[in-house]
Scaffold this active site. Structure first.
Site, short mmCIF file in Angstrom:
data_model
loop_
_atom_site.label_atom_id
_atom_site.label_comp_id
_atom_site.label_asym_id
_atom_site.label_seq_id
_atom_site.Cartn_x
_atom_site.Cartn_y
_atom_site.Cartn_z
N PRO A 199 0.83 -1.21 0.00
CA PRO A 199 0.00 0.00 0.00
C PRO A 199 0.86 1.26 0.00
O PRO A 199 1.93 1.27 0.59
CB PRO A 199 -0.78 -0.09 1.32
CG PRO A 199 -0.66 -1.49 1.77
CD PRO A 199 0.58 -2.06 1.17
N GLY A 200 0.40 2.27 -0.69
CA GLY A 200 1.10 3.56 -0.67
C GLY A 200 2.31 3.65 -1.56
O GLY A 200 3.10 4.58 -1.47
N GLY A 202 2.15 4.00 -4.78
CA GLY A 202 1.88 4.86 -5.92
C GLY A 202 1.15 4.19 -7.07
O GLY A 202 1.22 4.64 -8.21
N THR A 204 -2.19 3.90 -7.56
CA THR A 204 -3.26 4.78 -8.03
C THR A 204 -2.68 5.95 -8.81
O THR A 204 -3.17 6.33 -9.88
CB THR A 204 -4.06 5.32 -6.83
OG1 THR A 204 -4.39 4.23 -5.98
CG2 THR A 204 -5.31 6.04 -7.26
N GLU A 420 22.19 -11.05 2.43
CA GLU A 420 22.00 -11.03 0.97
C GLU A 420 23.33 -11.02 0.24
O GLU A 420 23.49 -11.68 -0.79
CB GLU A 420 21.14 -9.83 0.55
CG GLU A 420 19.71 -9.84 1.08
CD GLU A 420 18.94 -11.12 0.74
OE1 GLU A 420 19.20 -11.72 -0.32
OE2 GLU A 420 18.09 -11.52 1.56
N HIS A 423 24.60 -14.54 -0.08
CA HIS A 423 23.99 -15.25 -1.21
C HIS A 423 24.66 -14.85 -2.52
O HIS A 423 25.05 -15.69 -3.32
CB HIS A 423 22.51 -14.87 -1.35
CG HIS A 423 21.58 -15.48 -0.32
ND1 HIS A 423 21.54 -16.83 -0.07
CD2 HIS A 423 20.63 -14.92 0.46
CE1 HIS A 423 20.61 -17.06 0.86
NE2 HIS A 423 20.03 -15.92 1.20
N ASP A 495 15.27 -20.05 3.50
CA ASP A 495 16.41 -20.62 2.78
C ASP A 495 16.63 -22.06 3.21
O ASP A 495 16.87 -22.94 2.38
CB ASP A 495 17.70 -19.84 3.10
CG ASP A 495 17.63 -18.40 2.62
OD1 ASP A 495 16.81 -18.12 1.73
OD2 ASP A 495 18.41 -17.57 3.13
P1 ADP Z 1 -1.40 2.97 -3.71
O1 ADP Z 1 -2.46 3.14 -4.74
O2 ADP Z 1 -0.23 2.17 -4.19
O3 ADP Z 1 -1.86 2.52 -2.37
P2 ADP Z 1 -1.27 5.82 -3.95
O4 ADP Z 1 -1.01 5.98 -5.39
O5 ADP Z 1 -2.66 6.01 -3.49
O6 ADP Z 1 -0.75 4.41 -3.45
O7 ADP Z 1 -0.29 6.77 -3.15
C1 ADP Z 1 -0.75 7.69 -2.19
C2 ADP Z 1 0.02 8.98 -2.26
O8 ADP Z 1 1.40 8.76 -1.92
C3 ADP Z 1 0.06 9.56 -3.65
O9 ADP Z 1 -1.04 10.36 -3.90
C4 ADP Z 1 1.36 10.36 -3.65
O10 ADP Z 1 1.19 11.61 -3.05
C5 ADP Z 1 2.25 9.55 -2.76
N1 ADP Z 1 3.09 8.63 -3.53
C6 ADP Z 1 3.06 7.28 -3.48
N2 ADP Z 1 3.98 6.75 -4.31
C7 ADP Z 1 4.58 7.78 -4.93
C8 ADP Z 1 5.62 7.86 -5.91
N3 ADP Z 1 6.20 6.76 -6.41
N4 ADP Z 1 6.00 9.07 -6.31
C9 ADP Z 1 5.43 10.19 -5.80
N5 ADP Z 1 4.45 10.16 -4.88
C10 ADP Z 1 4.03 8.99 -4.43
ZN ZN Z 2 18.30 -15.71 2.36
#
Ligand code: ADP
Ligand code: ZN
Length: 598
Positions: A199-200, A202, A204, A420, A423, A495
């Protein structure tokens, strides 16, 4: 639309009118009627003061004269066989039996309540639909949000630290921009793209950027919105979503949390979930039903690709799958830079230092840190955000409940790096191994780090020495920990189980142990499946069983000591790899070669 609404409205008014009329009727009847004892009725009858009588099974109604006024009365009948005679004698001008009306009134009364109930429900939905959409009462409409191409300002520049994902998505952007080019060439493009990652990270944002880059409409919905309490609603919403997108083609449809609808259909206790299953089926129908030519591309996101129904992953559906990883140190620096543009950052701040302190943080976490720092600075009435505020913001984020489990301390980071690097170095120095493609100490799924080896060519046969090398590589993580720290951790569990399984196969399946010889002592797969493994009688003697165990142990131990001795002899190189890993978190094959060959 207008026409059906008109009919609906007339219908509603009618129901309301009937209800009010019914209530009015029964109220007036109740009020003007005087309930009297039977004896009173009989005495009035004797005095010839009763004018009208209507008799039904459980009530007698009529009119009688009371104080020179005609009033309506009601009384409960008794078993009185002479009543008719008495009425004749009294000269009642009008008496008759009445069909038992009481049950009708009861029914009407109850229907009134039912209608009232139905109406109440209706209004609840009416209001719900009003909040989310223009069309009243239509909760089969998808709640998908639509972003106009003109309003979507997000491009690939806004997404940092996932260059590989961006590269893969570039094709799709190109197609949406120049569909004709692809139509004439006749290649098939993926209709569905699956973005997977924590999650988070990027996902979306990436999907929006694809729409933004291509200048097409963007429709987004979350998988969980489709799964409602009513069977069929989800499927209707899916249908509606695709219809809306088709009307606005070219378009991107983005479905977040695909696992909410796309979970393996037979998974979970208690069997199926009708609503989800129908929704999933509808999604599959839509996926199969549209042609890429129509200019629609479905992008879905999930952080649980492992639980998805295999039907979703079949050819012609989500056949492009793109990993959106947790960013490494370079990626984190870039993400911080993207978000720092939105605030006033002091020139003295070096964002790569912030990146160094935030291993394991997602893009969303980093965006949050920048935002938080700006708020802290504002509270302090500062002109710009300085290092101090960013540091406070990191601490605040780390302390947050959802972060704590993902924190990797500096010491752990070092242990993971040695693991790592172990490995990778053994893979590099042993013969008969696949080249190392990438080493990373960024967590990925349950693994804290990973070393990726890619074969150079397809292979169908594996030699004994290749398997032995593989074993040493697998055990090198643990060996490295022991060589460097004199202490071992739980990090090597996976492993070890893989290595043991390999050794077991060598001895029992491939006949690669001299002591046992070229025998297959393989267990019956079916029986393992049925869980009868433990009670199964061996088809070989106890002595052989002991020999098998000894051989497996010997092979694993030999491989372990081989790994350990390689690492001890090359400790300096190992240290150098770790140094680079601590600095960059991810290194590729060429960088590894440079270190090993220097
Ligand atoms: P996901 O859909 O993977 O849960 P989101 O796209 O909703 O994550 O990300 C939430 C917010 O975090 C985005 O609106 C942005 O502000 C920030 N963010 C996440 N990933 C990135 C990225 N790779 N580059 C810039 N901002 C990012
Ligand atoms: Zn390992």
């Amino acid at each position: 639309m207008r026409k059906t609404n008109g009919i609906k409205q007339i219908f509603l008014w009618l129901i309301g009118f009937l209800l009010i009329a019914g209530i009015y009727n029964s109220l007036t009847m109740m009020e003007s009627e005087k309930e009297v004892p039977y004896s009173y009725f009989k005495s009035k009858l004797k005095n010839k003061e009763v004018k009208k009588v209507y008799i039904s099974n459980d009530v007698i109604r009529g009119e009688l004269v009371d104080n020179n006024k005609t009033v309506k009365f009601k009384t409960l009948p008794l078993n009185d066989p002479d009543l008719v005679k008495d009425m004749e004698a009294s000269g009642v001008e009008n008496f008759s039996g009445v069909a038992d009306r009481s049950w009708i009134t009861t029914v009407i009364f109850n229907i009134g309540w039912i209608l009232l109930f139905v109406l109440a429900w209706w209004f609840i939905f009416f209001r719900q639909a009003n909040v989310t959409g223009k069309q009243a009462m239509n909760f089969a409409k998808s709640k998908a949000r639509q972003i106009d191409p003109k309003k979507n300002k997000i491009t690939f520049k806004d997404v940092a630290g996932c260059d590989e994902a961006k590269e893969e998505l570039a094709d799709i952007v190109d197609y949406l921009k120049n569909p004709d080019k692809y139509k004439t060439l006749g290649g098939t493009l993926p209709k569905g793209v699956l973005l997977y990652g924590a999650p988070g990270t990027g996902k979306t944002l990436l999907a929006k950027a694809v729409a933004g880059e291509a200048g097409v409409s963007f429709f987004s919905a979350s998988g969980s919105e489709f799964v409602e309490m009513f069977v069929g609603v989800g499927a209707a919403r899916v249908r509606d979503l695709f219809e809306r997108a088709k009307k606005n083609a070219p378009a991107i449809i983005f479905v977040d949390e695909l696992d909410a609808v796309g979970r393996h259909r037979f998974a979970g206790i208690g069997g199926g979930h009708d609503e989800r299953e129908q929704t999933l089926n509808q999604l599959l129908i839509e996926l199969d039903g549209f042609e890429v030519k129509e200019g629609i591309i479905l992008i879905a996101a999930t952080n649980r690709p492992d639980v998805l129904d295999p039907a979703l992953l079949r050819p012609g559906r989500f056949d492009r799958r793109i990993n959106v990883p947790i960013p490494d140190i370079k990626g984190r620096t870039e993400i911080l830079k993207v978000h720092a543009k939105k605030i006033k950052l002091s020139e003295s701040v070096d964002l790569s230092v912030i990146a160094q302190r935030t291993p394991g943080f997602s893009g969303a976490d980093l965006a949050n840190i920048i935002n938080e720092a700006a708020i802290i600075a504002a509270k302090k009435n500062k002109e710009s955000v300085e290092f101090e505020e960013l540091e406070e913001a990191i601490e605040k984020t780390i302390a947050g409940p959802q972060r704590r489990s993902r924190i990797i301390s500096e010491k752990e980071k070092k242990i993971i790096a040695y693991h790592e690097a172990g490995h990778a170095l053994v893979a590099k120095l042993l013969k008969d191994t696949d080249p190392v493609h990438k080493i990373s100490i960024i967590p990925r799924g349950p693994a804290l780090g990973y070393t990726l080896q890619l074969p150079q060519e397809d292979k169908y046969l594996t030699s004994k020495s290749e398997i032995l090398s593989k074993l040493s590589i697998l055990l090198a993580g643990r060996a490295s920990e022991e060589v460097v720290f004199g202490e071992i951790t739980t990090g090597a569990g996976d492993d070890l189980s893989k290595a043991t399984a390999y050794a077991q196969k060598m001895v029992m399946e491939f006949g690669m142990s001299e002591k046992i010889g070229p025998l297959s002592l393989k267990k019956d797969e079916n029986e393992v499946f049925l869980g009868r493994d433990i009670v199964k009688q061996h088809s070989y003697s106890n002595e052989t069983a002991k020999n098998i165990d000894d051989e497996i142990k010997r092979i694993v131990n030999d491989a372990y000591y081989k790994a350990k001795s390689i690492l001890m002899e090359n400790k300096l190189i190992l240290d150098k790899i770790v140094e680079k890993l601590m600095e960059k978190e991810t290194i590729n094959g060429e960088e590894l070669d440079l270190i090993v060959n220097s």
